[in-house]
Design a protein around this motif. Sequence first.
Motif, mmCIF file in Angstrom:
data_model
loop_
_atom_site.group_PDB
_atom_site.id
_atom_site.type_symbol
_atom_site.label_atom_id
_atom_site.label_comp_id
_atom_site.label_asym_id
_atom_site.label_seq_id
_atom_site.Cartn_x
_atom_site.Cartn_y
_atom_site.Cartn_z
ATOM 1 N N TYR A 1 100.174 43.188 32.503
ATOM 2 C CA TYR A 1 98.336 43.654 32.660
ATOM 3 C C TYR A 1 98.071 43.217 30.942
ATOM 4 O O TYR A 1 98.988 43.391 30.122
ATOM 5 N N ARG A 2 97.228 42.354 31.447
ATOM 6 C CA ARG A 2 96.843 41.937 30.203
ATOM 7 C C ARG A 2 95.389 43.054 29.564
ATOM 8 O O ARG A 2 94.333 43.116 30.326
ATOM 9 N N PHE A 3 95.697 43.650 27.727
ATOM 10 C CA PHE A 3 94.219 44.113 27.437
ATOM 11 C C PHE A 3 93.555 43.465 26.113
ATOM 12 O O PHE A 3 94.235 42.866 25.421
ATOM 13 N N PRO A 4 92.260 43.876 26.544
ATOM 14 C CA PRO A 4 90.842 43.429 25.388
ATOM 15 C C PRO A 4 92.167 43.066 24.264
ATOM 16 O O PRO A 4 93.218 44.241 23.629
ATOM 17 N N HIS A 5 91.969 41.670 23.498
ATOM 18 C CA HIS A 5 91.896 41.995 21.978
ATOM 19 C C HIS A 5 92.304 42.482 21.242
ATOM 20 O O HIS A 5 90.917 43.697 20.791
ATOM 21 N N ASN A 6 93.217 43.317 20.481
ATOM 22 C CA ASN A 6 93.836 44.776 19.602
ATOM 23 C C ASN A 6 92.392 45.772 20.607
ATOM 24 O O ASN A 6 92.337 46.299 19.722
ATOM 25 N N ASN A 7 92.192 46.066 21.353
ATOM 26 C CA ASN A 7 91.353 47.044 22.129
ATOM 27 C C ASN A 7 92.482 48.068 22.795
ATOM 28 O O ASN A 7 93.258 47.902 23.580
ATOM 29 N N THR A 8 92.661 48.833 21.723
ATOM 30 C CA THR A 8 93.806 50.339 21.778
ATOM 31 C C THR A 8 93.431 51.273 22.609
ATOM 32 O O THR A 8 94.389 51.924 23.109
ATOM 33 N N GLN A 9 92.036 51.532 22.787
ATOM 34 C CA GLN A 9 91.894 52.623 24.281
ATOM 35 C C GLN A 9 91.829 51.449 25.760
ATOM 36 O O GLN A 9 91.824 52.330 26.521
ATOM 37 N N ARG A 10 91.694 50.460 25.738
ATOM 38 C CA ARG A 10 91.581 49.835 27.011
ATOM 39 C C ARG A 10 93.370 49.887 27.294
ATOM 40 O O ARG A 10 93.947 49.801 28.404
ATOM 41 N N LEU A 11 94.330 49.674 26.258
ATOM 42 C CA LEU A 11 96.020 49.934 26.601
ATOM 43 C C LEU A 11 95.473 51.365 27.507
ATOM 44 O O LEU A 11 96.896 51.113 27.621
ATOM 45 N N HIS A 12 95.662 51.919 26.903
ATOM 46 C CA HIS A 12 95.876 53.550 26.598
ATOM 47 C C HIS A 12 95.581 53.822 27.636
ATOM 48 O O HIS A 12 95.939 54.184 28.679
ATOM 49 N N ASP A 13 94.198 52.888 28.801
ATOM 50 C CA ASP A 13 93.699 53.195 30.304
ATOM 51 C C ASP A 13 94.855 52.897 30.733
ATOM 52 O O ASP A 13 94.579 53.257 32.318
ATOM 53 N N LEU A 14 94.937 51.317 30.543
ATOM 54 C CA LEU A 14 96.379 50.928 31.423
ATOM 55 C C LEU A 14 97.297 51.289 31.940
ATOM 56 O O LEU A 14 97.191 52.014 32.917
ATOM 57 N N ILE A 15 97.812 51.735 30.319
ATOM 58 C CA ILE A 15 99.159 52.711 30.611
ATOM 59 C C ILE A 15 98.841 54.054 30.764
ATOM 60 O O ILE A 15 100.052 54.763 32.049
ATOM 61 N N GLU A 16 97.840 54.469 31.037
ATOM 62 C CA GLU A 16 97.253 56.091 32.000
ATOM 63 C C GLU A 16 97.084 56.012 33.364
ATOM 64 O O GLU A 16 97.873 57.052 34.236
ATOM 65 N N ARG A 17 96.541 54.406 33.898
ATOM 66 C CA ARG A 17 96.682 54.346 35.286
ATOM 67 C C ARG A 17 98.163 53.758 35.589
ATOM 68 O O ARG A 17 98.381 54.482 37.165
ATOM 69 N N ASN A 18 98.768 53.405 35.149
ATOM 70 C CA ASN A 18 100.287 52.511 35.491
ATOM 71 C C ASN A 18 101.083 52.163 35.123
ATOM 72 O O ASN A 18 102.364 52.641 35.489
ATOM 73 N N GLY A 19 101.677 53.786 34.638
ATOM 74 C CA GLY A 19 102.731 54.183 33.728
ATOM 75 C C GLY A 19 103.808 54.000 32.377
ATOM 76 O O GLY A 19 103.323 52.587 32.382
#
Length: 388
Positions: A149-167
């Motif tokens: 999963y690739r999150f938008p550059h330096n976007n920690t909120q998007r990273l958080h959401d991806l981990i929350e959704r996928n583990g």
Amino acid sequence: MPLFDSRITSALQQRREQGLLRTLSPVHGGNTAQVKIAKQSFTNFSSNDYLGLANDDALKEAWKAAVDRYGAGSAASPMVTGFSYAHQELQDDLCNWLGFEQAVLFNSGFSANQAALFALLAKNDCLYQDKLNHASLVEAGVLSPATQYRFPHNNTQRLHDLIERNGAGLVVTEGVFSMDGDRAPLANIEAQCQKQSCWLMVDDAHGVGVLGKEGKGSCAESSIKPQLLVVTFGKALGVQGAAILCSSSTAEYLRQYARHFVYSTAMPPAQAAAVTKAIELTRTQQWRRDQLSDLQHTYSSLIGDLPGYIDTQTPIKPYLVGSAGRAMSLANHLRQQGLWATAIRPPTVPKGKARIRVTLSANHKLEEISKLAQSLKQFEFQYAKEDC
């Protein structure tokens, strides 16, 4: 026409038509602030030799002495007879400098990055990568058995959401991004990883040596300690090779399962000795980082009002121009002024974000920065007149 001939011809023709064909030219002094190409001299603004160590007399003498002591090559993989006392000393110095239990040596940063991901990741694992991570990391993610999963550059909120959704999984970012020169919000990312039970891997190829006390890099300056820290020796340290810094158990695992380590001839022991000397110079010669700081201030003060200027806190100074054609035009304009700065075009950077990648070295002089600024201003003035 046979399949591969046809494929090669078509691909090269497409690159030519798009104005994206890369060329290879031999240079003299590419590891110095003055480069000679086809008998013409240029001020070199395209080297990653941030601290000016690549042609340093003390470093060269250390390598020469090490060749006399250890010979030219290692002659075997590390697990056979290729691991020497010079390699052990380098590992120990890296751990002492950067504060980790163990270091695993590789022949390049590309190999180190791929070795880490291929060895650690398994089917059903989650891999989270910044979209601007180096090609070695992105490619390894694609080829690994994990789901990337690739999150938008330096976007920690998007990273958080991806981990929350996928583990939980492995989060990978660069400390300093090689094409943009900006820095990752490492403290926030590490806090997020701890909260969501993820491991963190940081590729600090362009931060180590330049940032932090004694040049310890992005992680030390951000007061974090990832599970995996990748450092390379071919940028600020001025030599070649790389290492993964990690815990003792992780290092033992990599030495057993990282195929790039097990099945590659070890770096020459003389090279390892040279890197050890480079670490000593990096730690003790603060004047190199001070010089870089002065040069960056001058660059910003002279170029900060130009349309392509991007503010960074590192020696990497991208000058955005947009199209690949305009980037090539600017590179040619600079060469006519005796300045060598490489045009970076797609696919290395996204379409519409071609740039001149200006890099500063401690060996540059303030008057060379002034000349670069004047040349950029001339180009912008000419370009504005053509638009009118």
